[in-house]
Design a protein around this motif. Sequence first.
Motif, PDB file in Angstrom:
ATOM      1  N   TRP A 248      -9.078  38.704 -72.215  1.00 50.28           N
ATOM      2  CA  TRP A 248      -8.398  37.816 -73.161  1.00 50.28           C
ATOM      3  C   TRP A 248      -8.667  38.190 -74.616  1.00 50.28           C
ATOM      4  O   TRP A 248      -7.825  37.952 -75.480  1.00 50.28           O
ATOM      5  N   LEU A 249      -9.832  38.743 -74.899  1.00 42.49           N
ATOM      6  CA  LEU A 249     -10.178  39.122 -76.273  1.00 42.49           C
ATOM      7  C   LEU A 249     -10.152  40.628 -76.478  1.00 42.49           C
ATOM      8  O   LEU A 249     -10.743  41.146 -77.429  1.00 42.49           O
ATOM      9  N   SER A 250      -9.461  41.335 -75.604  1.00 43.74           N
ATOM     10  CA  SER A 250      -9.448  42.797 -75.700  1.00 43.74           C
ATOM     11  C   SER A 250      -8.579  43.311 -76.840  1.00 43.74           C
ATOM     12  O   SER A 250      -8.709  44.464 -77.249  1.00 43.74           O
ATOM     13  N   THR A 251      -7.685  42.471 -77.364  1.00 44.17           N
ATOM     14  CA  THR A 251      -6.797  42.915 -78.444  1.00 44.17           C
ATOM     15  C   THR A 251      -6.963  42.072 -79.708  1.00 44.17           C
ATOM     16  O   THR A 251      -6.017  41.887 -80.462  1.00 44.17           O
ATOM     17  N   ILE A 252      -8.157  41.570 -79.940  1.00 46.14           N
ATOM     18  CA  ILE A 252      -8.387  40.720 -81.112  1.00 46.14           C
ATOM     19  C   ILE A 252      -8.251  41.536 -82.393  1.00 46.14           C
ATOM     20  O   ILE A 252      -8.499  42.741 -82.414  1.00 46.14           O
ATOM     21  N   ASP A 253      -7.850  40.871 -83.471  1.00 46.05           N
ATOM     22  CA  ASP A 253      -7.690  41.560 -84.749  1.00 46.05           C
ATOM     23  C   ASP A 253      -8.541  40.885 -85.820  1.00 46.05           C
ATOM     24  O   ASP A 253      -9.470  40.126 -85.522  1.00 46.05           O
ATOM     25  N   TRP A 254      -8.214  41.118 -87.075  1.00 44.20           N
ATOM     26  CA  TRP A 254      -9.015  40.647 -88.207  1.00 44.20           C
ATOM     27  C   TRP A 254      -9.138  39.128 -88.246  1.00 44.20           C
ATOM     28  O   TRP A 254     -10.128  38.595 -88.764  1.00 44.20           O
ATOM     29  N   LEU A 296     -22.325  22.112 -82.603  1.00 45.86           N
ATOM     30  CA  LEU A 296     -21.571  22.116 -81.344  1.00 45.86           C
ATOM     31  C   LEU A 296     -20.359  23.054 -81.421  1.00 45.86           C
ATOM     32  O   LEU A 296     -20.023  23.718 -80.438  1.00 45.86           O
ATOM     33  N   GLU A 297     -19.719  23.105 -82.593  1.00 50.12           N
ATOM     34  CA  GLU A 297     -18.594  24.013 -82.788  1.00 50.12           C
ATOM     35  C   GLU A 297     -19.024  25.461 -82.592  1.00 50.12           C
ATOM     36  O   GLU A 297     -18.359  26.243 -81.902  1.00 50.12           O
ATOM     37  N   ILE A 298     -20.149  25.819 -83.200  1.00 53.21           N
ATOM     38  CA  ILE A 298     -20.648  27.190 -83.087  1.00 53.21           C
ATOM     39  C   ILE A 298     -21.046  27.499 -81.643  1.00 53.21           C
ATOM     40  O   ILE A 298     -20.754  28.581 -81.118  1.00 53.21           O
ATOM     41  N   VAL A 299     -21.687  26.536 -80.986  1.00 53.42           N
ATOM     42  CA  VAL A 299     -22.115  26.735 -79.601  1.00 53.42           C
ATOM     43  C   VAL A 299     -20.907  26.948 -78.684  1.00 53.42           C
ATOM     44  O   VAL A 299     -20.898  27.867 -77.849  1.00 53.42           O
ATOM     45  N   THR A 300     -19.872  26.124 -78.827  1.00 48.78           N
ATOM     46  CA  THR A 300     -18.687  26.278 -77.968  1.00 48.78           C
ATOM     47  C   THR A 300     -17.961  27.582 -78.282  1.00 48.78           C
ATOM     48  O   THR A 300     -17.429  28.238 -77.369  1.00 48.78           O
ATOM     49  N   GLY A 301     -17.932  27.973 -79.562  1.00 46.74           N
ATOM     50  CA  GLY A 301     -17.308  29.239 -79.924  1.00 46.74           C
ATOM     51  C   GLY A 301     -18.030  30.425 -79.307  1.00 46.74           C
ATOM     52  O   GLY A 301     -17.404  31.340 -78.752  1.00 46.74           O
ATOM     53  N   MET A 302     -19.364  30.419 -79.386  1.00 48.56           N
ATOM     54  CA  MET A 302     -20.155  31.498 -78.786  1.00 48.56           C
ATOM     55  C   MET A 302     -20.030  31.498 -77.266  1.00 48.56           C
ATOM     56  O   MET A 302     -19.983  32.560 -76.635  1.00 48.56           O
ATOM     57  N   THR A 303     -19.947  30.302 -76.691  1.00 51.85           N
ATOM     58  CA  THR A 303     -19.805  30.197 -75.238  1.00 51.85           C
ATOM     59  C   THR A 303     -18.499  30.831 -74.776  1.00 51.85           C
ATOM     60  O   THR A 303     -18.465  31.568 -73.775  1.00 51.85           O
ATOM     61  N   MET A 304     -17.410  30.557 -75.497  1.00 50.29           N
ATOM     62  CA  MET A 304     -16.126  31.149 -75.137  1.00 50.29           C
ATOM     63  C   MET A 304     -16.171  32.670 -75.238  1.00 50.29           C
ATOM     64  O   MET A 304     -15.624  33.387 -74.398  1.00 50.29           O
ATOM     65  N   TYR A 305     -16.839  33.183 -76.270  1.00 51.02           N
ATOM     66  CA  TYR A 305     -16.863  34.624 -76.505  1.00 51.02           C
ATOM     67  C   TYR A 305     -17.750  35.356 -75.498  1.00 51.02           C
ATOM     68  O   TYR A 305     -17.345  36.367 -74.917  1.00 51.02           O
ATOM     69  N   TYR A 306     -18.941  34.825 -75.283  1.00 55.63           N
ATOM     70  CA  TYR A 306     -19.923  35.541 -74.465  1.00 55.63           C
ATOM     71  C   TYR A 306     -19.834  35.203 -72.972  1.00 55.63           C
ATOM     72  O   TYR A 306     -20.252  36.001 -72.135  1.00 55.63           O
ATOM     73  N   GLU A 308     -16.881  34.163 -71.446  1.00 55.54           N
ATOM     74  CA  GLU A 308     -15.491  34.307 -70.993  1.00 55.54           C
ATOM     75  C   GLU A 308     -14.797  32.972 -70.708  1.00 55.54           C
ATOM     76  O   GLU A 308     -14.296  32.710 -69.613  1.00 55.54           O
ATOM     77  N   PHE A 309     -14.810  32.116 -71.709  1.00 51.98           N
ATOM     78  CA  PHE A 309     -14.012  30.896 -71.714  1.00 51.98           C
ATOM     79  C   PHE A 309     -14.270  29.982 -70.520  1.00 51.98           C
ATOM     80  O   PHE A 309     -13.379  29.780 -69.674  1.00 51.98           O
ATOM     81  N   PRO A 310     -15.472  29.423 -70.399  1.00 51.66           N
ATOM     82  CA  PRO A 310     -15.726  28.447 -69.329  1.00 51.66           C
ATOM     83  C   PRO A 310     -14.744  27.275 -69.433  1.00 51.66           C
ATOM     84  O   PRO A 310     -14.197  26.988 -70.503  1.00 51.66           O
ATOM     85  N   PHE A 311     -14.580  26.570 -68.335  1.00 47.65           N
ATOM     86  CA  PHE A 311     -13.625  25.464 -68.261  1.00 47.65           C
ATOM     87  C   PHE A 311     -13.874  24.425 -69.353  1.00 47.65           C
ATOM     88  O   PHE A 311     -15.011  24.020 -69.584  1.00 47.65           O
ATOM     89  N   ALA A 312     -12.827  24.014 -70.015  1.00 50.40           N
ATOM     90  CA  ALA A 312     -12.807  22.932 -71.010  1.00 50.40           C
ATOM     91  C   ALA A 312     -13.412  23.310 -72.358  1.00 50.40           C
ATOM     92  O   ALA A 312     -13.408  22.484 -73.284  1.00 50.40           O
ATOM     93  N   THR A 313     -13.926  24.525 -72.531  1.00 46.59           N
ATOM     94  CA  THR A 313     -14.513  24.886 -73.823  1.00 46.59           C
ATOM     95  C   THR A 313     -13.452  25.009 -74.914  1.00 46.59           C
ATOM     96  O   THR A 313     -13.717  24.683 -76.077  1.00 46.59           O
ATOM     97  N   GLN A 314     -12.255  25.449 -74.562  1.00 42.76           N
ATOM     98  CA  GLN A 314     -11.197  25.575 -75.562  1.00 42.76           C
ATOM     99  C   GLN A 314     -10.768  24.227 -76.142  1.00 42.76           C
ATOM    100  O   GLN A 314     -10.763  24.058 -77.370  1.00 42.76           O
ATOM    101  N   PRO A 315     -10.393  23.236 -75.311  1.00 44.95           N
ATOM    102  CA  PRO A 315     -10.034  21.941 -75.906  1.00 44.95           C
ATOM    103  C   PRO A 315     -11.209  21.269 -76.596  1.00 44.95           C
ATOM    104  O   PRO A 315     -11.037  20.598 -77.618  1.00 44.95           O
ATOM    105  N   LEU A 316     -12.427  21.449 -76.065  1.00 44.62           N
ATOM    106  CA  LEU A 316     -13.601  20.854 -76.698  1.00 44.62           C
ATOM    107  C   LEU A 316     -13.807  21.436 -78.092  1.00 44.62           C
ATOM    108  O   LEU A 316     -14.130  20.700 -79.037  1.00 44.62           O
ATOM    109  N   HIS A 317     -13.602  22.735 -78.233  1.00 41.51           N
ATOM    110  CA  HIS A 317     -13.747  23.399 -79.526  1.00 41.51           C
ATOM    111  C   HIS A 317     -12.759  22.827 -80.538  1.00 41.51           C
ATOM    112  O   HIS A 317     -13.116  22.556 -81.691  1.00 41.51           O
ATOM    113  N   LEU A 318     -11.525  22.607 -80.100  1.00 44.52           N
ATOM    114  CA  LEU A 318     -10.497  22.063 -80.980  1.00 44.52           C
ATOM    115  C   LEU A 318     -10.775  20.615 -81.354  1.00 44.52           C
ATOM    116  O   LEU A 318     -10.653  20.220 -82.526  1.00 44.52           O
TER     117      LEU A 318
END
Length: 345
Positions: A248-254, A296-306, A308-318
Amino acid sequence: MQKRFRKLAKISLVLVYLVIIAGAVVRMTGSGMGCPDWPKCFGHYIPPTDVSELQWLPNTFFKKGQVIIVDETLQVAISDLTTSKNFTPENWEPYTKHDYAKFNVAHTWIEYINRLFGALAGLATLALAFYSFAFIKTKKTWVFLSWLVVFGMGFQAWLGATVVYSVLEPAKITVHMVMALVIVAMLLYIIHMTKTKEEETVNQKVAIFPLAVITLLLTLFQIVLGTQVRQLVDHQIDVVGELSKDLWLSTIDWRFYMHRTFSLVVLILNILLAQRIYKHQLDFRKINWIMGFIVLEIVTGMTMYYLEFPFATQPLHLVLASLLFGVQFYLVMEAFSSRKRYKSL
C-alpha cells in the motif's frame, strides 16, 4: 435558557463528530458508493437488503424514482408502474450522474447509517437555530452563528452529494472533510460564547495566543495533507488489492514524507506551548487533552506504517485528528478571550 441553548449546541457538536466517525468508517470499508444516488439509496428511503430487490421482475410494482440494476447500469423508473412479461426500456431512464452500478449490502448499509447520522446532526443544528430566536433581542450574534451552522450543514450535504456523483473524487473528499471541521469550529465558537461568568478562564499575564494559533493552523494543514496521503493509499489499494497491505505504501511520494515530518513539528510546537502553560501555571487545561491526542495520533500513524495498517487504525487516526483540531480551536478561543480581558483591565 442560556444553559439549555449551550447544551443543545453541545449535542449538535457530538452528533457532528458522530458523522465524522461514521464517515471515517465509510472510508475504511470502502463504502462510499454503497448508495450510488443521493439523498435516497437506490431510490429508497430505507435501502435494500438483498440484490434481488434491485432486479427487474415481471408482474412487479415499482414506484417512480426506484432504481434497479440492468446490464451493469442503473435504471430509474419514470413513473409508478407494474411490469409486464418483458422489460420495457420506455418505462425507465438511465441514471446519468455516473456509471457506477454495483450492490454490496454491507457497503450500502454502512453508507446509509452515515447519512442517518448526518440527518440527525442536521436536525439538531436546525433546532439550535430556531431556539436561538429566543435571544434575538439581546444576542443577535448567537442567532446569526446558529443559522450559519444550518447553512453550513446544508452546504456539507450538497458536498456529500457531489462526492457521490463524482464517484469519490479525491479533491472533493478533502473539501468535504475540511467543511466538517468548519462546522465543528462554528459550534465550538457558539459553546464558547455562551459560557457563564463562572466558567470564564482567569485573566493571564503570559500570552500564548500567537503560538496556539500557529499550532492550530499546522494541525489543519496536517489534516489536509493526511487526506492527500490517504488518497494515495486508496489508489494503491485499487491497484494491488485490499489483501496486499505490504504494498500500500510502495508508491508514496513527497506528500507522505512531508506529512510525517510535520507531525514532529506539530509535536515540538505543542510541547513548547504546554511548557509555557505549565511553567506559568496558566488556567488552560485543554492542553492536557491536546498533548494526549497528539501522542495517540503519532502512535496510530507509526502503527499504520510499521505494522501494515491494522484494523481500524485508519479511521481512528482521522477521528483523533478531528478531535485534536476541535480542542486546539477551543484553546485558541480561550487564549484570545483571556488576553482581551487582561488588556481591558
